[in-house]
Scaffold this motif. Structure first.
Motif, PDB file in Angstrom:
ATOM      1  N   LEU A 164     -10.944   1.380 -58.109  1.00  0.00           N
ATOM      2  CA  LEU A 164     -11.714   0.814 -59.156  1.00  0.00           C
ATOM      3  C   LEU A 164     -13.099   0.573 -58.463  1.00  0.00           C
ATOM      4  O   LEU A 164     -13.421   1.230 -59.435  1.00  0.00           O
ATOM      5  CB  LEU A 164     -10.838  -0.276 -59.539  1.00  0.00           C
ATOM      6  CG  LEU A 164      -9.165  -0.029 -59.974  1.00  0.00           C
ATOM      7  CD1 LEU A 164      -8.442  -1.251 -59.894  1.00  0.00           C
ATOM      8  CD2 LEU A 164      -9.188   1.363 -61.469  1.00  0.00           C
ATOM      9  N   GLN A 165     -13.379  -0.319 -57.821  1.00  0.00           N
ATOM     10  CA  GLN A 165     -14.631  -0.642 -57.679  1.00  0.00           C
ATOM     11  C   GLN A 165     -15.923   0.639 -57.069  1.00  0.00           C
ATOM     12  O   GLN A 165     -16.414   0.851 -57.509  1.00  0.00           O
ATOM     13  CB  GLN A 165     -14.728  -1.604 -56.626  1.00  0.00           C
ATOM     14  CG  GLN A 165     -14.848  -3.156 -57.049  1.00  0.00           C
ATOM     15  CD  GLN A 165     -14.566  -4.378 -55.956  1.00  0.00           C
ATOM     16  OE1 GLN A 165     -13.243  -4.582 -54.708  1.00  0.00           O
ATOM     17  NE2 GLN A 165     -15.541  -4.689 -56.232  1.00  0.00           N
ATOM     18  N   ARG A 221      -5.306  -5.742 -65.026  1.00  0.00           N
ATOM     19  CA  ARG A 221      -5.556  -5.042 -65.673  1.00  0.00           C
ATOM     20  C   ARG A 221      -4.956  -3.939 -65.418  1.00  0.00           C
ATOM     21  O   ARG A 221      -4.725  -3.087 -64.900  1.00  0.00           O
ATOM     22  CB  ARG A 221      -7.093  -4.899 -65.509  1.00  0.00           C
ATOM     23  CG  ARG A 221      -7.837  -5.440 -65.963  1.00  0.00           C
ATOM     24  CD  ARG A 221      -8.231  -5.958 -67.618  1.00  0.00           C
ATOM     25  NE  ARG A 221      -9.097  -4.794 -67.681  1.00  0.00           N
ATOM     26  CZ  ARG A 221      -9.849  -4.584 -68.105  1.00  0.00           C
ATOM     27  NH1 ARG A 221     -10.925  -5.327 -67.065  1.00  0.00           N
ATOM     28  NH2 ARG A 221     -10.000  -3.148 -68.764  1.00  0.00           N
ATOM     29  N   LYS A 222      -3.375  -4.306 -66.727  1.00  0.00           N
ATOM     30  CA  LYS A 222      -2.504  -2.791 -67.032  1.00  0.00           C
ATOM     31  C   LYS A 222      -3.052  -1.595 -67.159  1.00  0.00           C
ATOM     32  O   LYS A 222      -2.932  -0.548 -66.044  1.00  0.00           O
ATOM     33  CB  LYS A 222      -1.929  -3.159 -68.024  1.00  0.00           C
ATOM     34  CG  LYS A 222      -0.827  -4.028 -68.238  1.00  0.00           C
ATOM     35  CD  LYS A 222      -0.197  -3.674 -69.351  1.00  0.00           C
ATOM     36  CE  LYS A 222      -0.798  -3.887 -70.656  1.00  0.00           C
ATOM     37  NZ  LYS A 222      -0.356  -4.824 -71.333  1.00  0.00           N
ATOM     38  N   ASP A 223      -4.881  -1.427 -67.752  1.00  0.00           N
ATOM     39  CA  ASP A 223      -5.333  -0.262 -68.588  1.00  0.00           C
ATOM     40  C   ASP A 223      -5.556   0.372 -67.382  1.00  0.00           C
ATOM     41  O   ASP A 223      -5.252   1.529 -66.921  1.00  0.00           O
ATOM     42  CB  ASP A 223      -6.219  -0.372 -69.218  1.00  0.00           C
ATOM     43  CG  ASP A 223      -7.182  -1.209 -68.956  1.00  0.00           C
ATOM     44  OD1 ASP A 223      -6.979  -2.135 -68.111  1.00  0.00           O
ATOM     45  OD2 ASP A 223      -8.629  -1.099 -69.508  1.00  0.00           O
ATOM     46  N   LEU A 224      -6.246  -0.776 -65.824  1.00  0.00           N
ATOM     47  CA  LEU A 224      -7.352   0.382 -64.985  1.00  0.00           C
ATOM     48  C   LEU A 224      -5.982   0.707 -64.038  1.00  0.00           C
ATOM     49  O   LEU A 224      -6.629   1.836 -63.204  1.00  0.00           O
ATOM     50  CB  LEU A 224      -8.259  -1.154 -64.067  1.00  0.00           C
ATOM     51  CG  LEU A 224      -9.053  -1.373 -65.159  1.00  0.00           C
ATOM     52  CD1 LEU A 224     -10.514  -2.260 -64.663  1.00  0.00           C
ATOM     53  CD2 LEU A 224      -9.430  -0.408 -65.554  1.00  0.00           C
ATOM     54  N   LEU A 225      -5.215   0.053 -63.633  1.00  0.00           N
ATOM     55  CA  LEU A 225      -3.933   0.865 -63.039  1.00  0.00           C
ATOM     56  C   LEU A 225      -3.420   1.989 -63.175  1.00  0.00           C
ATOM     57  O   LEU A 225      -3.418   2.896 -62.159  1.00  0.00           O
ATOM     58  CB  LEU A 225      -2.880  -0.469 -63.021  1.00  0.00           C
ATOM     59  CG  LEU A 225      -3.826  -1.399 -61.717  1.00  0.00           C
ATOM     60  CD1 LEU A 225      -2.135  -3.010 -61.593  1.00  0.00           C
ATOM     61  CD2 LEU A 225      -4.620  -1.507 -60.842  1.00  0.00           C
ATOM     62  N   LYS A 258       0.212   1.782 -58.758  1.00  0.00           N
ATOM     63  CA  LYS A 258       0.944   0.616 -58.802  1.00  0.00           C
ATOM     64  C   LYS A 258       0.759  -1.217 -58.841  1.00  0.00           C
ATOM     65  O   LYS A 258      -0.598  -1.640 -58.054  1.00  0.00           O
ATOM     66  CB  LYS A 258       2.340   0.766 -57.858  1.00  0.00           C
ATOM     67  CG  LYS A 258       2.716   1.681 -58.044  1.00  0.00           C
ATOM     68  CD  LYS A 258       4.787   1.678 -57.472  1.00  0.00           C
ATOM     69  CE  LYS A 258       4.060   1.916 -56.200  1.00  0.00           C
ATOM     70  NZ  LYS A 258       5.275   1.848 -54.936  1.00  0.00           N
ATOM     71  N   VAL A 259       1.486  -2.135 -59.881  1.00  0.00           N
ATOM     72  CA  VAL A 259       0.996  -3.615 -59.046  1.00  0.00           C
ATOM     73  C   VAL A 259       1.340  -3.895 -57.592  1.00  0.00           C
ATOM     74  O   VAL A 259       2.507  -3.405 -57.729  1.00  0.00           O
ATOM     75  CB  VAL A 259       1.844  -4.145 -59.658  1.00  0.00           C
ATOM     76  CG1 VAL A 259       2.222  -5.486 -60.046  1.00  0.00           C
ATOM     77  CG2 VAL A 259       2.017  -3.987 -61.761  1.00  0.00           C
ATOM     78  N   PRO A 260       0.665  -4.404 -57.321  1.00  0.00           N
ATOM     79  CA  PRO A 260       0.234  -4.694 -55.598  1.00  0.00           C
ATOM     80  C   PRO A 260       1.318  -5.572 -55.115  1.00  0.00           C
ATOM     81  O   PRO A 260       1.612  -6.863 -56.518  1.00  0.00           O
ATOM     82  CB  PRO A 260      -1.359  -5.174 -55.351  1.00  0.00           C
ATOM     83  CG  PRO A 260      -1.798  -5.452 -56.416  1.00  0.00           C
ATOM     84  CD  PRO A 260      -0.840  -4.751 -57.909  1.00  0.00           C
ATOM     85  N   THR A 261       2.626  -5.463 -54.794  1.00  0.00           N
ATOM     86  CA  THR A 261       2.678  -6.538 -53.715  1.00  0.00           C
ATOM     87  C   THR A 261       2.789  -7.578 -52.298  1.00  0.00           C
ATOM     88  O   THR A 261       2.560  -7.918 -51.762  1.00  0.00           O
ATOM     89  CB  THR A 261       4.568  -5.644 -53.764  1.00  0.00           C
ATOM     90  OG1 THR A 261       4.440  -4.339 -53.252  1.00  0.00           O
ATOM     91  CG2 THR A 261       5.355  -6.013 -54.623  1.00  0.00           C
ATOM     92  N   ALA A 264     -11.150  -6.903 -61.737  1.00  0.00           N
ATOM     93  CA  ALA A 264      -9.759  -6.065 -61.901  1.00  0.00           C
ATOM     94  C   ALA A 264      -8.153  -6.661 -61.903  1.00  0.00           C
ATOM     95  O   ALA A 264      -7.277  -6.387 -62.090  1.00  0.00           O
ATOM     96  CB  ALA A 264      -9.240  -4.718 -60.732  1.00  0.00           C
ATOM     97  N   PHE A 265      -8.102  -7.752 -61.087  1.00  0.00           N
ATOM     98  CA  PHE A 265      -7.506  -8.953 -60.635  1.00  0.00           C
ATOM     99  C   PHE A 265      -8.008 -10.555 -60.978  1.00  0.00           C
ATOM    100  O   PHE A 265      -9.389 -10.812 -60.296  1.00  0.00           O
ATOM    101  CB  PHE A 265      -6.352  -8.947 -59.526  1.00  0.00           C
ATOM    102  CG  PHE A 265      -6.543  -7.312 -58.437  1.00  0.00           C
ATOM    103  CD1 PHE A 265      -5.104  -7.122 -59.550  1.00  0.00           C
ATOM    104  CD2 PHE A 265      -6.994  -6.276 -58.280  1.00  0.00           C
ATOM    105  CE1 PHE A 265      -4.081  -5.538 -58.792  1.00  0.00           C
ATOM    106  CE2 PHE A 265      -6.273  -5.011 -57.876  1.00  0.00           C
ATOM    107  CZ  PHE A 265      -4.989  -4.470 -58.457  1.00  0.00           C
TER     108      PHE A 265
END
Lengths: 441, 329
Positions: free
Chosen positions: A197-198, A172-176, A182-185, A286-287
């Motif tokens: 987020l939770q 979810r772009k908006d939540l991040l 950042k987008v997790p790697t 979220a993911f």
């Protein structure tokens, strides 16, 4: 018709007469139909080489039959007849029909398409023609390396790539963005982002994946284990690596997402693709790990609460490992018993060519197995999402390559499901290892 | 249960029920000469031959064929096909997945048959009474049974979903549970959930079978009992139930044999999981036969299923026979 009345006169009552008459009439009605069939079948010879192409059914703006027709019209030497098999959702039936037709070895099917997981089984049985003499190394380098690896059996290329699919991380772009994440790697980053987020009440679930005791569990397993640098079988197809430390670490993480980190509901143990997709597109997570198909649904306002809020990335990895995406998709095979091998090879080369792959991508929605086709502006125009998948597919990892794949997957589905419900990771994987070793020996 | 009946039943009424057919058959038997009977047998045999042949072709041949395959190592994908004797059976004896599925299938059969027979009996007793709209209700009852099981399974998948299912929503709203229940994703609840789905689907069918049995019981008997001052419960327990017993048992047997083959519910709801907790013999045999194309070993499982099911059938038959004797005697 003639003897019937006399017979009826003597012994048969009215009902019997009607029955006899019915059969006779039925036979009379059928006779012309039968002869008509015979007539049309023998009529089609015009000097062209006849090929039969069997494939599971895919369709979009065009279907396979129409694309085969384009091949027929593009040249004058070969005529291909398309035999439609059930859709890929009934893959057990497709598999069975292929085994029954290709496995018969009578040349009744020249070219066929096979799920990526059947390639070694068919090659091991000697049903597919090795294509090394027709496809040289420079040509092979144009495809994604993972797909070529999946199409190779004992060092020989026994299938030619058609289209690919792979597991990827939906987020979810908006939540991040709002939380400045950042987008997790790495998986650690995914866990901490989910928990942030939770606990802020932005999302109910952190990360959804598929744990149903089914083929999809194996796909998720390949990705988790691959991202830890481990594997299920060694490259020889005989060494069992599922109880190695990397695999244990990966399965432990799958268990921990539910029981330690609390980012995944235990319900994933009965969820395959769709049950896990629904909460995600309802805005509850979220993911999510899923295949390419989920994107179109996420962007459909009728089915999704998260339109324009979703993006995809390669799945995270463990420290020191690299992202891996379980490869799916159907690939071409040429039947070893084909009576027109060179014509058959010509046809699959055309089917696997950049132009035809582009056509399948824009009209049927099947992602190309050639990296270069992703850069074609026509694809970006027709299907902008697909254009972004190039980096996901680059990390594509095949499932275990062994002719006994069906037995291996059943064993793993059962034992990994046991590991995930009981928490006895080491024990369950050790048991899986010895069972698989026994089956492969 | 039968003893009290004979005490309570007016002897004449009981005789009247069973006497006429018996008289008829014996009269026919005595009336024919030996020659007529012989000719009759031959004619009958000739007339039966096509049926017998058809039966042999569709029921005996497949059984023998799978028995034969069960002693071979036939695997379509590996192209092996040779006689291996009892090897598959030895493997089966040590196959933990098989025994797990075997136990679970018997457990499922017992639980679903018992529940469906009891609930079906209650439904049948209600539908036996006259009330407005009874015809409609009787017809409507068949709907769950008429829906294809695959559709039922999907429906139950949504209803029992652990996060967004209706059942969880209702349970939480009624404060019966604090948190959502993971019906299909937990090893202890997945099988009971499948039994529940099966009961919902098949209890109405059992009700109809039992209703048919109820309607064969003469009204005069319960009337007579009522005149003698029996309460509703006594009428049911001492008059209807004993007379219903044969049809009840036959219905239960049919249901048990059918339940033993359960496939679509576990296959679509859970795929046999989690951790094999809903694997049944049919799903296991299917996985070996059609996913793995191990025709030999799959046939061994199918044969083991056949043997177990025959034992269940024989058990029921012996029990029914005994009950019938007890009722008559």
């Amino acid at each position: 018709m003639e003897p019937t009345p006399t017979l009826a006169h003597k012994t048969i009552h009215r009902r019997g007469f009607l029955k006899f008459g019915g059969i006779a009439l039925g036979a009379a009605a059928f006779a012309p139909a039968l002869s008509a069939c015979g007539g049309s079948a023998s009529g089609g010879s015009s000097g062209k080489t006849e090929l039969t192409f069997a494939s599971a059914k895919f369709y979009g703006k065009s279907n396979i039959g129409q694309i085969v027709e384009q091949f027929n019209n593009s040249q004058s030497k070969i005529h291909v007849t398309y035999r439609e098999l059930p859709p890929p959702s009934s893959s057990t039936e497709v598999h069975q029909q292929l085994v029954q037709t290709v496995g018969r070895g009578d040349g009744s099917v020249d070219v066929f398409t096979q799920d990526i997981i059947w390639i070694s089984e068919f090659a091991g049985a000697g049903w597919t023609l090795p294509l090394d003499d027709y496809i040289d190394a420079s040509e092979r380098a144009q495809y994604f390396p993972g797909v070529i690896q999946a199409c190779t059996w004992q060092g020989k290329l026994t299938a030619l790539p058609w289209f690919v699919d792979a597991g990827m991380l939906y987020y979810r772009k908006d939540l991040l963005d709002n939380a400045g994440l950042k987008v997790p790697t790495t998986w650690d980053q995914l866990v901490s982002a989910s928990r942030t987020l939770q606990s802020a009440g932005k999302t109910k679930f952190g990360f959804l994946w598929q744990g149903k005791q089914a083929e999809v569990l194996l796909c998720d397993l390949v990705e988790f284990v691959g991202s830890a640098g481990g594997g299920i079988l060694g490259p020889d197809g005989k060494t069992v690596k599922i109880a190695d430390p990397q695999a244990v670490q990966a399965v432990q993480f799958m268990y921990d997402t539910m029981n330690k980190h609390g980012i995944t509901p235990k319900d994933v143990l009965s969820w395959d693709e769709e049950p896990s997709r629904r909460p995600f597109t309802a805005g509850q997570a979220a993911f999510m790990r899923n295949w390419a198909y989920a994107y179109a649904i996420a962007q459909d306002p009728k089915q999704s609460q998260v339109v324009d809020k979703v993006a995809v990335a390669p799945l995270p990895a463990f420290p020191g490992g690299k992202s891996s995406a379980c490869l799916g998709g159907y690939q071409y095979g040429v039947s070893a018993s084909s009576k027109n091998k060179s014509a058959a090879v010509e046809f699959v080369k055309w089917m696997s060519s950049p132009a035809t792959q582009l056509k399948f991508a824009t009209d049927v929605g099947l992602a190309p197995s050639r990296a270069a086709v992703f850069d074609d502006p026509a694809l970006a125009k027709a299907n902008p999402f697909m254009g972004k998948l190039k980096n996901v597919f680059t990390g594509g990892t095949p499932r275990p390559v062994t002719p006994k794949y069906p037995q291996v997957t059943l064993e793993l589905q059962s034992s990994v499901s046991k590991a995930l419900t009981s928490g006895d990771i080491q024990g369950s994987l050790q048991a899986a290892k010895s069972n698989i070793e026994q089956r492969l020996s | 249960m039968a003893r009290p009946t004979s005490r309570l039943l007016p002897a004449r009424a009981a005789a009247a029920v069973s006497a006429p057919p018996r008289a008829k058959t014996s009269a026919a038997g005595r009336g024919s000469t030996r020659r007529e009977r012989y000719g009759g047998h031959l004619g009958a045999a000739a007339l039966m031959a096509p049926t017998l042949l058809a039966l042999l072709a569709v029921s005996l041949y497949p059984v023998l064929r799978s028995l034969w395959m069960s002693a071979r190592d036939t695997t379509l994908a590996q192209q092996t096909d040779s006689f291996t004797g009892l090897k598959n059976y030895r493997e089966l004896a040590g196959d933990a997945q098989f025994w797990n599925a075997w136990k679970q299938t018997l457990g499922f059969t017992a639980a679903s048959t018992l529940l469906e027979t009891l609930i079906g009996l209650v439904m049948a007793l209600v539908l036996f009474e006259t009330f407005r709209g009874r015809g409609w209700v009787r017809a409507a009852m068949l709907i769950p049974w008429a829906i294809p099981t695959v559709v039922t399974s999907r429906m139950f998948g949504w209803l029992f979903d652990g996060q967004n299912g209706l059942i969880n929503y209702v349970l939480v709203k009624l404060h019966l549970v604090e948190h959502n229940v993971n019906f299909l994703g937990s090893t202890s609840l997945a099988m009971p959930t499948i039994v529940l789905a099966d009961v919902w689907k098949t209890a109405p069918f059992m009700a109809l079978l039992i209703l048919a049995g109820l309607q064969t019981i003469p009204h005069s008997l319960s009337e007579a009992a009522r005149i003698d001052g029996a309460s509703a419960w006594q009428v049911f327990w001492h008059v209807r139930l004993p007379l219903l017993m044969p049809s009840l048992l036959v219905a239960a047997m049919l249901r048990a044999l059918d339940a033993f083959r359960v496939f679509d519910l576990p296959y679509t709801l859970t795929g046999g999981g989690p951790a094999d907790s809903t694997e049944t013999l049919s799903t296991l045999a299917y996985k070996h036969l059609f996913s793995g194309l191990e025709i030999g070993y799959g046939s061994t499982i199918a044969t083991a299923m056949f043997v177990t099911e025959s034992l269940v059938a024989v058990g029921f038959a012996v029990f029914i026979f005994r009950r019938l004797k007890a009722v008559e005697g």
